[in-house]
Scaffold this motif. Sequence first.
Motif, PDB file in Angstrom:
ATOM      1  N   GLU A 259      17.697 -44.965  77.890  1.00  0.00           N
ATOM      2  CA  GLU A 259      17.566 -43.506  77.873  1.00  0.00           C
ATOM      3  C   GLU A 259      17.364 -43.003  76.449  1.00  0.00           C
ATOM      4  O   GLU A 259      16.551 -42.103  76.206  1.00  0.00           O
TER       5      GLU A 259
ATOM      6  N   THR B 202      29.323 -40.117  83.124  1.00  0.00           N
ATOM      7  CA  THR B 202      28.059 -39.410  83.344  1.00  0.00           C
ATOM      8  C   THR B 202      27.937 -38.303  82.315  1.00  0.00           C
ATOM      9  O   THR B 202      28.938 -37.807  81.784  1.00  0.00           O
TER      10      THR B 202
ATOM     11  N   ASN C 103      25.282 -34.741  81.563  1.00  0.00           N
ATOM     12  CA  ASN C 103      24.153 -33.933  82.018  1.00  0.00           C
ATOM     13  C   ASN C 103      24.036 -32.655  81.201  1.00  0.00           C
ATOM     14  O   ASN C 103      25.048 -32.005  80.903  1.00  0.00           O
ATOM     15  N   TYR C 104      22.790 -32.295  80.882  1.00  0.00           N
ATOM     16  CA  TYR C 104      22.462 -31.012  80.271  1.00  0.00           C
ATOM     17  C   TYR C 104      21.628 -30.217  81.277  1.00  0.00           C
ATOM     18  O   TYR C 104      20.445 -30.504  81.477  1.00  0.00           O
ATOM     19  N   ASP C 105      22.249 -29.257  81.957  1.00  0.00           N
ATOM     20  CA  ASP C 105      21.555 -28.436  82.952  1.00  0.00           C
ATOM     21  C   ASP C 105      21.087 -27.147  82.284  1.00  0.00           C
ATOM     22  O   ASP C 105      21.800 -26.133  82.287  1.00  0.00           O
TER      23      ASP C 105
ATOM     24  N   SER D 170      30.163 -33.491  82.043  1.00  0.00           N
ATOM     25  CA  SER D 170      30.376 -34.930  81.867  1.00  0.00           C
ATOM     26  C   SER D 170      31.540 -35.389  82.734  1.00  0.00           C
ATOM     27  O   SER D 170      32.537 -34.685  82.874  1.00  0.00           O
TER      28      SER D 170
END
Length: 285
Positions: free
Chosen positions: A214, A259, A261-263, A279
């Motif tokens: 990633e 985990t 995530n950037y939403d 997270s």
Amino acid sequence: MSRPTQSLHVATWNLNNAVEERSHRQAALARSLDLDLLLVQEANPRSLRTFTQQAGFDWAVSTDDLAIMLPRQGRRWPLPVAVLGRGPRPRAAKLIIDAPLPERIIVVEIDTHIGPLTAVAYHAPPGVNWKLKKVEQALLLSRWLATVDGSIVIGADMNTPDIDHPDRDAVRTHWHTGMAKLNGGPGDDLVFGGTPTHTLDDAFRRWLDDHPDELGRIRAQRPDGPLAVSHRTGRTSTSPGTPRRYDTIWISKHLRVLTMNYDYDDALRAGSDHALVHSTLTTTH
């Protein structure tokens, strides 16, 4: 949303002073993520209680709740930062009253299903307004962290870095050490740079360390960063603005990232101008 047992789903979000319908949309998004803990900046005092209920949290503590601990000293009181959670209310909640701007930091001590936790919501003062106070505030946070034992999580709108480079050593904050305007003093890179001097780490960078594929994809798409987009400075109706990763979760060595995530798009549709960063964390042992 299914997630591993013995984990904690934590988020940070600048709510952008949302009220009424916009606040309802934000609460619906937060509720859909099944969060255990939300660390917020720029909460609207009039809507925070309703937001807390609609988003599925059991309690909220904000800097406005603790404002009696500190005189306002004649300056405008900013929109509060707050910690929202599920389960038992915090064992303690406080301001760091010796901070240059204590109204921009709140600290709570809570019991969670992964153990005791110190949770901090932090909103960095913008350097364009507060100048050296931005650096002084960050350095105070770093000194305070050295006094805290056990697991720590910080949800921060850092208002930096300027360059969020994939290489840690190439990160540049807006007020980094060596800049002439610091007159030889340390900068906020010691706190929010790629290699800070305190013991906490940027949860996203920690996650990327464990997911090199990633990181390689990000490096190919954005060789100079940012690693993710959480905000855009200079955004107007005719310009998308400059992409920034101002919003981060920082964790102590006791925690591991499962985990991350950037939403950003969902958060904008919900009425904020910052990503909802979330997270899943667990302990390292």
